[in-house]
Scaffold this motif. Sequence first.
Motif, short mmCIF file in Angstrom:
data_model
loop_
_atom_site.label_atom_id
_atom_site.label_comp_id
_atom_site.label_asym_id
_atom_site.label_seq_id
_atom_site.Cartn_x
_atom_site.Cartn_y
_atom_site.Cartn_z
N MET A 43 -9.53 2.49 -9.87
CA MET A 43 -9.16 1.33 -10.69
C MET A 43 -8.35 0.33 -9.86
N THR A 44 -7.42 0.85 -9.07
CA THR A 44 -6.56 -0.03 -8.27
C THR A 44 -7.38 -0.79 -7.23
N LEU B 27 -0.05 7.12 -6.34
CA LEU B 27 -1.50 6.97 -6.36
C LEU B 27 -2.18 8.03 -5.48
N LEU C 156 2.38 1.72 -3.41
CA LEU C 156 1.38 2.20 -4.37
C LEU C 156 1.07 3.69 -4.14
N LEU D 177 -4.24 -8.26 -15.84
CA LEU D 177 -4.54 -8.79 -14.50
C LEU D 177 -4.40 -10.30 -14.38
N THR E 28 0.84 -1.21 0.00
CA THR E 28 0.00 0.00 0.00
C THR E 28 0.87 1.26 0.00
N PHE F 37 -7.56 6.63 -10.89
CA PHE F 37 -6.54 5.58 -10.82
C PHE F 37 -6.62 4.83 -9.48
N LEU F 38 -6.97 5.58 -8.43
CA LEU F 38 -7.15 4.94 -7.13
C LEU F 38 -8.33 3.98 -7.20
N TRP G 242 -7.49 -5.49 -20.10
CA TRP G 242 -7.56 -5.68 -18.64
C TRP G 242 -7.30 -7.12 -18.26
N VAL H 133 -9.30 -3.55 -8.80
CA VAL H 133 -8.43 -4.69 -9.11
C VAL H 133 -8.16 -5.50 -7.84
N LEU H 134 -7.94 -4.80 -6.72
CA LEU H 134 -7.69 -5.51 -5.46
C LEU H 134 -8.92 -6.32 -5.04
#
Lengths: 95, 534
Positions: free
Chosen positions: A72-73, A62, A56, B211, A53, A69-70, B207, A76-77
């Motif tokens: 999007m991240t 970030l 990042l 990923l 973290t 962008f935050l 994507w 993904v997490l």
Amino acid sequence: MSKEPNHISGYKDHLMILGVLILLTIITVAITQVELTALNTAAALFIAALKATLVLLYFMHLKFDQKVFLIMTVLVLILIAAVIGITVIDYIDRY
Amino acid sequence: MENKHLPNYLEYQGKYKGLMGWLTTTDHKRIGLLYFYSMFSFFLVGATLGILMRLELIAPGKQLMEAQTYNALFTLHGLTMIFLFVIPGVAAVFGNFFLPIMLGAKDVAFPKLNLLSWYLYILGALIVLSSQFMGDGPPDTGWTFYAPYSLKTQTNVVAAVFGAFVLGFSSILTGLNFITTMHRLRAPGMGWKRMPIFAWTLYATGWIQILATPIVGITLLMIAAERLLGIGFFDPAIGGDPILYQHLFWTYSHPAVYIMILPAMGVISEIIPTFSRKPIFGYTALIISSMAIAFVGYFVWGHHMFTSGMSDSSRWIFSFLSFIVAIPSAVKVFNWTATLYKGSIRLQTPFWWAMGFIFVFMIGGFSGLVIGSLATDIHVHDTYFVVAHFHYIVFGGTGFAFFAAMHYWWPKIYGRMYNTKIANVGLAIFFSGFNILYFPMFILGLRGMPRRYYDYLPQFTDGNVISTIGSWIMITGLLILIVNLAKAKKMTGKAVDDPWDGSTLEWKIQSPPTLENFEEIPVITGGPYEYKDR
């Protein structure tokens, strides 16, 4: 194309984060000497997540970049957490 | 927008000339063609291996080769076709060539990174192929490298695994490049909802590439680490779990199916409105379905593992999720057919390819429901039914779309039109051969013939003979198509800039395009599928 000026972090900030990362690495090693059974792994993963973290947010900017962008991240997490979660269902139920 | 006096990208002389000019190019169009030439060469290698396998299986017992050679052959066939052709496939070739043009851009966001992606692709391919000739013999694990066999076999697994690892980097960088290009380089006025569907499918694919690919990269390295260092990840004898390997492998490799098929669906979504002279039906639904396939596709990998010993609860969860992913796929098919409804349909070669795609994709899709269902999968798992299913999806889907794209964009890429009559004849032969080759495999599978076996019982002979004859017919059609397109490339007559009356930006520039595509970046004022002659 974004016309906003880029945020530039100072050396002081970078060195401070580097110090925290080294400290967390030492804690990761030290905690293996304490007998916590399964919690040892949980602790190691927690510290690793904390370090990721920090990297990042500060080294990868970030924290200072556009919020998209935050978001999007984080998405993904969540995706990765879901993938791991589904895999864990197999392990909980198989044995 | 166009300027006939400027040299096109094929004629343009940069710092280097000839071969060096190509090997050092950062032009997205030339890089697309570099992918095309290398990928198509690998495809022909993979097809030759497939033909040899079919020849071996024309009758029970030994025909051409020993069992170990057959095992190596199907491994290399799978590796070549999956990692070197269908995964990079449509996106690397036609995505590279057309994405920036469709967005009104001069190139991708990172042109040098784009060239690096191609070099990584070639390096990975060479490592995979070298695994056949180095060490203790060619790998015999199949393209899936299942543990614990891949840990035990004495064949050269590490090199093949490392090659696939390097190929993964190429895929990740391409995905990253495309996503950034779409975020940053769209022409003024091109909002997200004015992007062509092909671009949207590349976005969804990008994507997945970013990923999912790292997961298989790590997994393959774990195989190498276990073989070389004896770390117990997957071998139960040293504390590992072989089912974990399958989880990790399919967490990537099932989404990889969508890396293959989504850009293919994008190609079909471009062709159908052009030849129906209608805006695509349900533009928004098509975008949402692409993103939904990319998202839900992450959670269905377990349907490859129903008989692996995975827990019961996981099996029904994965079965349920697999049925869900069928919904956005069906949305696309319904939208394509709805686009045809009341269209002014032009029966030209790319259109026929698109129709062929829908036909075989539907057979592949419906047979996928049979193996996505827990009860029926138990019966057909690891039989030829599965071989038929994935060839209908992967070759029938991605392969047909690849050929559709070749016939649709060939006049733009080379500025030369091919002989459409010969192309149609070649397609008809190819289509017939394809179905004669693969459809009997459904029946063979239902009757219990296991996949990957070198030999079989006499009752399976008829189906295998028909299938082998189908392979000869299909390859005849393929050769006709290739010769026809290759001849067109050398013909002197120029193709017009817009032979199909297309509406997306690539049809508004000269054929072949100039180095920077547009002399002036266009300003977009409408959607991608607006036809004046409706």
